[in-house]
Enzyme design. Structure first.
Site, short mmCIF file in Angstrom:
data_model
loop_
_atom_site.label_atom_id
_atom_site.label_comp_id
_atom_site.label_asym_id
_atom_site.label_seq_id
_atom_site.Cartn_x
_atom_site.Cartn_y
_atom_site.Cartn_z
N ASP A 73 0.84 -1.20 0.00
CA ASP A 73 0.00 0.00 0.00
C ASP A 73 0.87 1.25 0.00
O ASP A 73 1.46 1.60 1.02
CB ASP A 73 -0.90 -0.03 1.23
CG ASP A 73 -1.78 1.19 1.35
OD1 ASP A 73 -1.86 1.98 0.38
OD2 ASP A 73 -2.41 1.37 2.41
N TYR A 171 -13.06 13.28 -5.67
CA TYR A 171 -12.06 13.01 -6.72
C TYR A 171 -11.52 14.31 -7.30
O TYR A 171 -10.31 14.47 -7.50
CB TYR A 171 -12.72 12.15 -7.79
CG TYR A 171 -11.86 11.80 -8.97
CD1 TYR A 171 -10.84 10.86 -8.86
CD2 TYR A 171 -12.10 12.37 -10.23
CE1 TYR A 171 -10.07 10.52 -9.95
CE2 TYR A 171 -11.34 12.03 -11.33
CZ TYR A 171 -10.32 11.10 -11.19
OH TYR A 171 -9.56 10.77 -12.28
N LYS A 175 -7.64 15.50 -7.13
CA LYS A 175 -6.87 15.72 -8.36
C LYS A 175 -6.40 17.17 -8.49
O LYS A 175 -5.33 17.43 -9.07
CB LYS A 175 -7.71 15.32 -9.57
CG LYS A 175 -7.92 13.81 -9.70
CD LYS A 175 -6.61 13.06 -9.78
CE LYS A 175 -6.78 11.61 -10.20
NZ LYS A 175 -5.49 10.87 -10.23
#
Length: 303
Positions: A73, A171, A175
Protein backbone atom coordinates in the site's frame (compact mmCIF):
# COMPACT_ATOMS: atom_id res chain seq x y z
CA UNK A 1 14.78 -3.27 -25.84
CA UNK A 2 16.36 0.13 -26.49
CA UNK A 3 14.89 3.61 -26.62
CA UNK A 4 14.71 6.98 -24.90
CA UNK A 5 14.37 5.37 -21.44
CA UNK A 6 17.32 3.03 -21.91
CA UNK A 7 19.00 2.25 -18.57
CA UNK A 8 16.52 4.15 -16.42
CA UNK A 9 14.77 2.57 -13.46
CA UNK A 10 11.10 3.51 -13.35
CA UNK A 11 8.40 3.03 -10.73
CA UNK A 12 4.78 3.05 -11.89
CA UNK A 13 2.06 2.90 -9.23
CA UNK A 14 -1.31 1.36 -9.98
CA UNK A 15 0.35 -0.41 -12.89
CA UNK A 16 -1.63 -3.65 -12.94
CA UNK A 17 -4.33 -2.37 -15.28
CA UNK A 18 -5.38 0.51 -17.51
CA UNK A 19 -3.14 3.54 -17.78
CA UNK A 20 -0.55 2.24 -15.31
CA UNK A 21 -0.14 -1.01 -17.18
CA UNK A 22 0.18 0.87 -20.48
CA UNK A 23 2.83 3.17 -18.95
CA UNK A 24 4.83 0.24 -17.54
CA UNK A 25 4.85 -1.60 -20.87
CA UNK A 26 5.75 1.57 -22.77
CA UNK A 27 8.68 2.34 -20.47
CA UNK A 28 9.94 -1.23 -20.82
CA UNK A 29 9.65 -1.00 -24.60
CA UNK A 30 11.90 2.05 -24.46
CA UNK A 31 14.57 0.24 -22.44
CA UNK A 32 13.61 1.01 -18.83
CA UNK A 33 13.67 -1.39 -15.92
CA UNK A 34 10.28 -1.17 -14.24
CA UNK A 35 8.89 -1.60 -10.74
CA UNK A 36 5.24 -2.49 -11.25
CA UNK A 37 3.18 -1.48 -8.22
CA UNK A 38 -0.39 -2.63 -7.78
CA UNK A 39 -2.32 -3.50 -4.65
CA UNK A 40 -4.88 -5.46 -6.65
CA UNK A 41 -7.96 -3.67 -5.34
CA UNK A 42 -11.33 -3.04 -6.92
CA UNK A 43 -12.73 0.30 -8.05
CA UNK A 44 -13.98 0.91 -4.49
CA UNK A 45 -10.52 0.35 -3.01
CA UNK A 46 -11.27 -3.08 -1.53
CA UNK A 47 -8.63 -5.83 -1.96
CA UNK A 48 -9.05 -8.30 -4.79
CA UNK A 49 -8.20 -11.97 -4.72
CA UNK A 50 -4.81 -11.46 -6.33
CA UNK A 51 -2.74 -8.59 -7.64
CA UNK A 52 -2.29 -8.20 -11.41
CA UNK A 53 1.19 -6.67 -10.95
CA UNK A 54 2.85 -10.04 -11.52
CA UNK A 55 1.00 -10.46 -14.80
CA UNK A 56 2.39 -7.17 -16.09
CA UNK A 57 5.88 -8.16 -14.95
CA UNK A 58 5.48 -11.41 -16.87
CA UNK A 59 4.43 -9.48 -19.98
CA UNK A 60 7.50 -7.26 -19.76
CA UNK A 61 9.85 -10.19 -19.23
CA UNK A 62 8.27 -12.10 -22.12
CA UNK A 63 9.18 -9.16 -24.35
CA UNK A 64 12.79 -9.22 -23.14
CA UNK A 65 12.54 -6.47 -20.53
CA UNK A 66 13.31 -6.33 -16.82
CA UNK A 67 10.67 -5.75 -14.16
CA UNK A 68 9.71 -6.60 -10.59
CA UNK A 69 6.35 -6.48 -8.83
CA UNK A 70 5.48 -4.51 -5.71
CA UNK A 71 2.16 -5.14 -4.01
CA UNK A 72 2.19 -3.00 -0.88
CA UNK A 73 0.00 0.00 0.00
CA UNK A 74 1.81 3.10 -1.25
CA UNK A 75 -0.58 5.38 0.68
CA UNK A 76 1.13 4.19 3.88
CA UNK A 77 4.62 5.32 4.92
CA UNK A 78 5.84 1.74 5.13
CA UNK A 79 4.47 0.84 1.71
CA UNK A 80 5.84 3.96 0.03
CA UNK A 81 9.26 3.52 1.59
CA UNK A 82 9.33 -0.12 0.50
CA UNK A 83 8.38 0.94 -3.04
CA UNK A 84 11.52 3.04 -3.38
CA UNK A 85 13.44 0.29 -1.62
CA UNK A 86 12.20 -2.24 -4.17
CA UNK A 87 13.74 -0.24 -7.02
CA UNK A 88 17.05 0.16 -5.20
CA UNK A 89 17.20 -3.49 -4.18
CA UNK A 90 16.29 -4.90 -7.58
CA UNK A 91 18.10 -2.45 -9.84
CA UNK A 92 20.43 -0.36 -7.66
CA UNK A 93 18.95 3.02 -8.54
CA UNK A 94 15.80 5.04 -9.14
CA UNK A 95 15.34 7.52 -11.98
CA UNK A 96 11.62 8.02 -12.55
CA UNK A 97 8.46 7.87 -10.47
CA UNK A 98 5.06 7.75 -12.17
CA UNK A 99 2.26 8.29 -9.65
CA UNK A 100 -0.85 6.76 -11.18
CA UNK A 101 -2.74 4.72 -8.55
CA UNK A 102 -6.33 5.67 -7.78
CA UNK A 103 -9.96 4.64 -7.50
CA UNK A 104 -13.43 6.20 -7.33
CA UNK A 105 -16.21 6.56 -4.79
CA UNK A 106 -18.55 8.88 -6.61
CA UNK A 107 -21.45 10.63 -4.87
CA UNK A 108 -23.15 13.99 -5.08
CA UNK A 109 -21.80 16.17 -2.26
CA UNK A 110 -24.99 15.97 -0.19
CA UNK A 111 -24.74 12.17 -0.26
CA UNK A 112 -20.98 11.88 0.11
CA UNK A 113 -19.95 10.11 3.30
CA UNK A 114 -16.88 11.23 5.20
CA UNK A 115 -15.39 7.76 4.72
CA UNK A 116 -15.73 8.10 0.95
CA UNK A 117 -14.06 11.51 1.07
CA UNK A 118 -11.21 10.23 3.23
CA UNK A 119 -10.65 7.09 1.15
CA UNK A 120 -10.31 8.98 -2.13
CA UNK A 121 -8.06 11.62 -0.58
CA UNK A 122 -5.89 8.91 0.91
CA UNK A 123 -5.35 6.90 -2.26
CA UNK A 124 -5.05 9.77 -4.75
CA UNK A 125 -3.48 12.60 -2.79
CA UNK A 126 -1.61 10.78 -0.04
CA UNK A 127 -0.81 8.03 -2.55
CA UNK A 128 0.99 10.65 -4.62
CA UNK A 129 2.61 12.46 -1.70
CA UNK A 130 4.27 9.52 0.07
CA UNK A 131 6.01 7.90 -2.94
CA UNK A 132 7.12 11.39 -3.99
CA UNK A 133 8.44 12.09 -0.49
CA UNK A 134 10.57 8.95 -0.33
CA UNK A 135 11.79 9.23 -3.90
CA UNK A 136 12.69 12.89 -3.35
CA UNK A 137 14.58 12.03 -0.16
CA UNK A 138 16.62 9.47 -2.08
CA UNK A 139 17.43 11.91 -4.86
CA UNK A 140 18.35 14.66 -2.41
CA UNK A 141 20.71 12.26 -0.66
CA UNK A 142 22.30 11.36 -4.00
CA UNK A 143 22.71 15.01 -4.98
CA UNK A 144 24.24 15.95 -1.64
CA UNK A 145 26.70 13.08 -2.06
CA UNK A 146 27.83 14.67 -5.31
CA UNK A 147 26.21 12.15 -7.63
CA UNK A 148 24.50 13.36 -10.81
CA UNK A 149 20.71 13.16 -10.59
CA UNK A 150 18.25 13.35 -13.47
CA UNK A 151 15.13 12.46 -11.51
CA UNK A 152 11.70 12.59 -13.10
CA UNK A 153 8.26 12.54 -11.49
CA UNK A 154 5.03 12.32 -13.47
CA UNK A 155 1.90 12.84 -11.40
CA UNK A 156 -1.59 11.94 -12.58
CA UNK A 157 -4.33 14.53 -12.25
CA UNK A 158 -7.53 14.71 -14.28
CA UNK A 159 -9.85 17.03 -16.14
CA UNK A 160 -11.91 16.76 -12.96
CA UNK A 161 -9.03 18.41 -11.10
CA UNK A 162 -8.78 21.16 -13.69
CA UNK A 163 -12.48 21.92 -14.15
CA UNK A 164 -14.42 19.94 -11.55
CA UNK A 165 -16.85 17.09 -12.22
CA UNK A 166 -20.41 16.77 -10.99
CA UNK A 167 -20.77 13.81 -8.63
CA UNK A 168 -17.02 13.68 -8.02
CA UNK A 169 -16.36 16.30 -5.38
CA UNK A 170 -13.87 14.10 -3.54
CA UNK A 171 -12.06 13.01 -6.72
CA UNK A 172 -11.99 16.55 -8.15
CA UNK A 173 -10.56 17.96 -4.93
CA UNK A 174 -7.89 15.26 -4.73
CA UNK A 175 -6.87 15.72 -8.36
CA UNK A 176 -6.72 19.51 -7.95
CA UNK A 177 -4.54 18.97 -4.89
CA UNK A 178 -2.16 16.87 -6.98
CA UNK A 179 -1.70 19.83 -9.33
CA UNK A 180 -0.80 22.15 -6.46
CA UNK A 181 1.62 19.59 -5.04
CA UNK A 182 3.22 19.16 -8.46
CA UNK A 183 4.02 22.87 -8.68
CA UNK A 184 5.51 22.94 -5.19
CA UNK A 185 7.57 19.79 -5.75
CA UNK A 186 8.92 21.13 -9.05
CA UNK A 187 10.12 24.28 -7.28
CA UNK A 188 11.55 22.49 -4.26
CA UNK A 189 13.29 19.64 -6.06
CA UNK A 190 14.88 21.55 -8.94
CA UNK A 191 18.05 22.15 -6.92
CA UNK A 192 18.56 18.38 -6.68
CA UNK A 193 18.17 17.70 -10.40
CA UNK A 194 14.57 16.49 -10.22
CA UNK A 195 11.79 17.50 -12.63
CA UNK A 196 8.13 17.16 -11.63
CA UNK A 197 5.23 17.39 -14.07
CA UNK A 198 1.61 16.27 -14.20
CA UNK A 199 -0.74 14.86 -16.79
CA UNK A 200 -4.52 15.02 -17.04
CA UNK A 201 -5.29 11.97 -19.18
CA UNK A 202 -8.51 10.89 -20.84
CA UNK A 203 -8.67 7.21 -21.67
CA UNK A 204 -10.89 4.18 -21.37
CA UNK A 205 -10.08 2.35 -18.13
CA UNK A 206 -12.03 0.66 -15.34
CA UNK A 207 -12.41 4.07 -13.70
CA UNK A 208 -13.78 5.79 -16.79
CA UNK A 209 -15.79 3.04 -18.49
CA UNK A 210 -19.08 4.73 -17.59
CA UNK A 211 -17.85 8.12 -18.81
CA UNK A 212 -16.79 6.69 -22.15
CA UNK A 213 -19.60 4.14 -22.46
CA UNK A 214 -20.40 5.32 -25.99
CA UNK A 215 -16.85 4.63 -27.13
CA UNK A 216 -16.38 1.21 -25.56
CA UNK A 217 -16.90 -0.70 -28.79
CA UNK A 218 -13.70 -1.98 -30.33
CA UNK A 219 -12.52 0.06 -33.31
CA UNK A 220 -12.70 -1.38 -36.78
CA UNK A 221 -9.66 -2.80 -38.52
CA UNK A 222 -7.11 -0.09 -39.20
CA UNK A 223 -9.00 2.59 -37.26
CA UNK A 224 -7.59 4.66 -34.41
CA UNK A 225 -8.92 3.87 -30.94
CA UNK A 226 -8.82 7.38 -29.46
CA UNK A 227 -9.69 6.16 -25.96
CA UNK A 228 -6.99 3.49 -25.67
CA UNK A 229 -4.80 4.01 -22.55
CA UNK A 230 -1.73 3.35 -24.70
CA UNK A 231 -2.24 6.74 -26.38
CA UNK A 232 -1.30 8.57 -23.17
CA UNK A 233 1.86 6.60 -22.41
CA UNK A 234 4.24 8.09 -25.03
CA UNK A 235 4.02 11.51 -23.36
CA UNK A 236 4.53 9.94 -19.94
CA UNK A 237 7.60 8.07 -21.17
CA UNK A 238 9.06 11.25 -22.66
CA UNK A 239 8.44 13.20 -19.45
CA UNK A 240 10.07 10.36 -17.51
CA UNK A 241 13.18 10.26 -19.69
CA UNK A 242 16.36 12.29 -20.10
CA UNK A 243 14.87 13.69 -23.32
CA UNK A 244 12.57 15.99 -21.34
CA UNK A 245 15.44 17.93 -19.77
CA UNK A 246 14.34 21.43 -18.75
CA UNK A 247 10.61 20.65 -18.58
CA UNK A 248 9.23 20.95 -15.06
CA UNK A 249 6.23 22.34 -13.23
CA UNK A 250 4.00 21.75 -16.25
CA UNK A 251 0.58 20.17 -16.70
CA UNK A 252 -0.41 18.38 -19.90
CA UNK A 253 -3.77 17.07 -21.08
CA UNK A 254 -3.45 13.92 -23.16
CA UNK A 255 -6.27 12.24 -25.05
CA UNK A 256 -6.08 10.15 -28.19
CA UNK A 257 -3.64 11.89 -30.52
CA UNK A 258 -3.99 15.27 -28.78
CA UNK A 259 -1.51 16.83 -26.31
CA UNK A 260 -2.29 20.19 -24.70
CA UNK A 261 -0.14 22.29 -22.38
CA UNK A 262 -2.55 23.50 -19.71
CA UNK A 263 -2.15 27.05 -18.45
CA UNK A 264 -3.37 27.46 -14.89
CA UNK A 265 -4.62 30.35 -12.83
CA UNK A 266 -3.24 33.64 -14.13
CA UNK A 267 -4.20 37.22 -13.24
CA UNK A 268 -7.09 38.47 -15.36
CA UNK A 269 -8.81 41.87 -15.35
CA UNK A 270 -7.90 43.86 -12.22
CA UNK A 271 -9.12 47.00 -10.49
CA UNK A 272 -7.17 48.75 -7.72
CA UNK A 273 -8.51 51.94 -6.13
CA UNK A 274 -5.66 52.21 -3.65
CA UNK A 275 -8.08 52.23 -0.72
CA UNK A 276 -10.71 50.04 0.90
CA UNK A 277 -13.90 49.36 -1.08
CA UNK A 278 -17.37 49.49 0.36
CA UNK A 279 -19.36 46.28 -0.33
CA UNK A 280 -21.43 48.07 -2.97
CA UNK A 281 -18.33 49.51 -4.64
CA UNK A 282 -16.57 46.13 -4.54
CA UNK A 283 -19.58 44.51 -6.17
CA UNK A 284 -19.75 47.14 -8.89
CA UNK A 285 -16.03 46.77 -9.59
CA UNK A 286 -16.27 42.96 -9.63
CA UNK A 287 -19.18 43.08 -12.09
CA UNK A 288 -17.18 45.30 -14.45
CA UNK A 289 -14.17 42.99 -14.20
CA UNK A 290 -16.32 39.93 -14.92
CA UNK A 291 -17.67 41.62 -18.06
CA UNK A 292 -14.09 41.79 -19.34
CA UNK A 293 -13.00 38.32 -18.18
CA UNK A 294 -13.01 35.07 -20.12
CA UNK A 295 -15.96 32.86 -19.15
CA UNK A 296 -14.98 29.74 -17.18
CA UNK A 297 -15.04 26.34 -18.80
CA UNK A 298 -18.11 24.36 -17.70
CA UNK A 299 -17.77 21.74 -14.99
CA UNK A 300 -17.92 18.21 -16.37
CA UNK A 301 -21.44 16.91 -16.10
CA UNK A 302 -23.02 20.32 -15.51
CA UNK A 303 -26.22 21.09 -17.39
Amino acid sequence: MTGIAEGRVVIVTGAGRGLGRAHALAFAAEGAKVVVNDLGVGLDGQPGEDSPAGQVVAEIRALGGEAVAHGKDIASPEGAASLVGAALTAFGRLDTLVNNAGFLRDRMLVNLEEADWDAVMRVHLKGHFLPLKYAAAHWREQAKAGRAVAGRVVNTSSGAGLLGSVGQGNYSAAKAGILGMTLVAAAEMARYGVQVNAIAPAARTRMTEQTFADTMAAPGAGSFDAMAPENVSPLVVWLGSDASAGVTGRVFEAEGGRITVMEGWRPGPTADRGARWTPAEAGEAAAKLLSRAEPPHPVYGAE
